[in-house]
Scaffold this motif. Structure first.
Motif, short mmCIF file in Angstrom:
data_model
loop_
_atom_site.label_atom_id
_atom_site.label_comp_id
_atom_site.label_asym_id
_atom_site.label_seq_id
_atom_site.Cartn_x
_atom_site.Cartn_y
_atom_site.Cartn_z
N LEU A 30 0.91 -1.45 -0.10
CA LEU A 30 -0.28 -0.32 0.07
C LEU A 30 0.63 0.99 0.32
N LYS A 31 2.47 0.93 1.19
CA LYS A 31 2.86 2.38 0.67
C LYS A 31 3.09 3.23 -1.08
N PHE A 32 2.75 2.10 -1.49
CA PHE A 32 3.61 2.57 -2.98
C PHE A 32 2.28 3.26 -4.39
N ARG A 33 1.39 3.06 -2.90
CA ARG A 33 -0.27 4.02 -3.91
C ARG A 33 -0.39 5.03 -2.81
N ALA A 34 0.71 5.72 -1.89
CA ALA A 34 0.64 6.84 -1.31
C ALA A 34 0.58 8.32 -2.56
N PRO A 35 -0.22 9.13 -1.97
CA PRO A 35 0.70 10.25 -3.32
C PRO A 35 1.61 10.63 -3.18
N GLY A 36 2.21 10.99 -3.75
CA GLY A 36 3.60 11.04 -4.11
C GLY A 36 4.97 10.47 -3.53
N VAL A 37 4.90 8.90 -3.24
CA VAL A 37 6.10 7.96 -2.75
C VAL A 37 6.33 7.99 -4.15
N VAL A 39 9.83 5.41 -6.23
CA VAL A 39 10.06 4.27 -5.41
C VAL A 39 11.35 4.17 -4.55
N ARG A 40 11.85 5.53 -4.67
CA ARG A 40 12.92 5.53 -3.84
C ARG A 40 12.79 5.56 -2.71
N ILE A 41 11.74 7.00 -2.17
CA ILE A 41 10.65 6.85 -1.47
C ILE A 41 10.56 5.51 -0.34
N GLY A 42 10.16 5.20 -1.23
CA GLY A 42 8.99 3.79 -0.79
C GLY A 42 9.80 2.85 -0.19
N LEU A 43 10.68 2.14 -0.97
CA LEU A 43 11.91 1.61 -0.82
C LEU A 43 13.20 1.90 0.65
N GLY A 44 12.69 3.34 0.56
CA GLY A 44 13.44 3.91 1.84
C GLY A 44 12.54 3.59 2.85
N ILE A 45 11.36 3.56 3.14
CA ILE A 45 10.70 3.68 4.54
C ILE A 45 10.32 2.60 4.13
N GLY A 46 10.49 1.56 2.81
CA GLY A 46 10.31 -0.51 3.39
C GLY A 46 11.85 -0.55 4.42
N ARG A 47 12.82 -0.44 3.59
CA ARG A 47 14.16 -1.01 4.38
C ARG A 47 13.69 -1.02 6.50
N LEU A 48 13.35 0.71 6.24
CA LEU A 48 13.02 0.71 7.40
C LEU A 48 12.09 -0.11 8.54
N VAL A 49 11.11 -0.07 7.69
CA VAL A 49 9.68 -0.88 8.31
C VAL A 49 10.05 -2.19 8.57
N PHE A 50 11.19 -3.05 7.92
CA PHE A 50 11.05 -4.36 7.53
C PHE A 50 12.50 -4.83 8.48
N ARG A 51 13.47 -3.57 8.32
CA ARG A 51 14.68 -3.94 9.22
C ARG A 51 14.00 -4.48 10.66
N ALA A 52 13.02 -3.19 11.83
CA ALA A 52 12.00 -2.99 12.21
C ALA A 52 11.35 -4.78 11.97
N LEU A 53 11.04 -5.09 11.59
CA LEU A 53 10.23 -5.94 11.66
C LEU A 53 11.04 -7.35 11.84
N ASN A 54 11.86 -7.27 11.21
CA ASN A 54 12.96 -8.65 11.04
C ASN A 54 13.16 -8.76 12.72
N LEU A 55 13.60 -7.79 13.46
CA LEU A 55 15.18 -7.62 14.59
C LEU A 55 13.21 -7.84 15.48
N ALA A 56 11.53 -7.41 15.09
CA ALA A 56 11.09 -8.20 16.15
C ALA A 56 10.82 -9.73 16.33
N GLU A 57 10.71 -10.35 14.88
CA GLU A 57 10.90 -11.56 14.42
C GLU A 57 11.59 -12.38 15.49
N CYS A 58 12.71 -11.68 15.42
CA CYS A 58 14.17 -12.89 15.94
C CYS A 58 13.82 -12.32 17.48
N VAL A 59 13.22 -11.95 17.85
CA VAL A 59 13.16 -11.78 19.57
C VAL A 59 11.93 -12.68 19.72
#
Length: 145
Positions: A30-37, A39-59
């Motif tokens: 869905l983030k790529f469908r938001a106005p003004g987002v 590919v570069r902004i979406g990738l930057g956000i995605g990296r942060l979100v998935f880094r956090a998700l993966n850390l939480a998954e490890c815990v």
């Protein structure tokens, strides 16, 4: 399997499952469908979100493994646990590093065609959803005994 270990592992498994479903299958596309987002902004956000998700998954994965091991779980619970762990490790050790290298290039301004690497991540994510669902249901059934 003792009730405390089964209840703990079950609750953590369903929290983990909810996080994966919400982020991977709802937020990420869905983030790529938001106005003004872009590919570069979406990738930057995605990296942060998935880094956090993966850390939480490890815990969460650590808590599940400890509860399943300490609770003297039956083979089917161990099998689902191993499946979820193998899929998570595959994502973190094999797929994510490749995706990160590619997104580094895109974030640096390189114009690349769409990536098929994300499809592997999605396949692993879908399989992990099945493993977590199987594990959670198995653990809940153990509680009812």
């Amino acid at each position: 399997m003792n009730a405390a270990a089964s209840a703990t592992a079950s609750a953590v498994t369903f929290v983990w499952l909810g996080m994966v479903l919400a982020i991977s299958f709802l937020e990420a596309p869905l983030k790529f469908r938001a106005p003004g987002v872009t590919v570069r902004i979406g990738l930057g956000i995605g990296r942060l979100v998935f880094r956090a998700l993966n850390l939480a998954e490890c815990v969460l994965a650590t808590v599940v493994v400890v509860a399943v091991a300490a609770g003297d779980a039956p083979g089917r619970a161990i099998g689902w646990t191993v499946a979820a762990m193998v899929l998570l490790v595959g994502q973190l050790a094999v797929i994510r590093p490749r995706l990160n290298r590619r997104s580094d290039r895109v974030l640096a301004g390189e114009d690349l065609p769409r990536s098929r690497g994300h499809l592997f991540y999605v396949v692993f994510e879908a399989a992990k959803v099945v493993a977590l669902l199987g594990l959670g249901v198995t653990l809940l059934t153990l509680l009812r005994r």
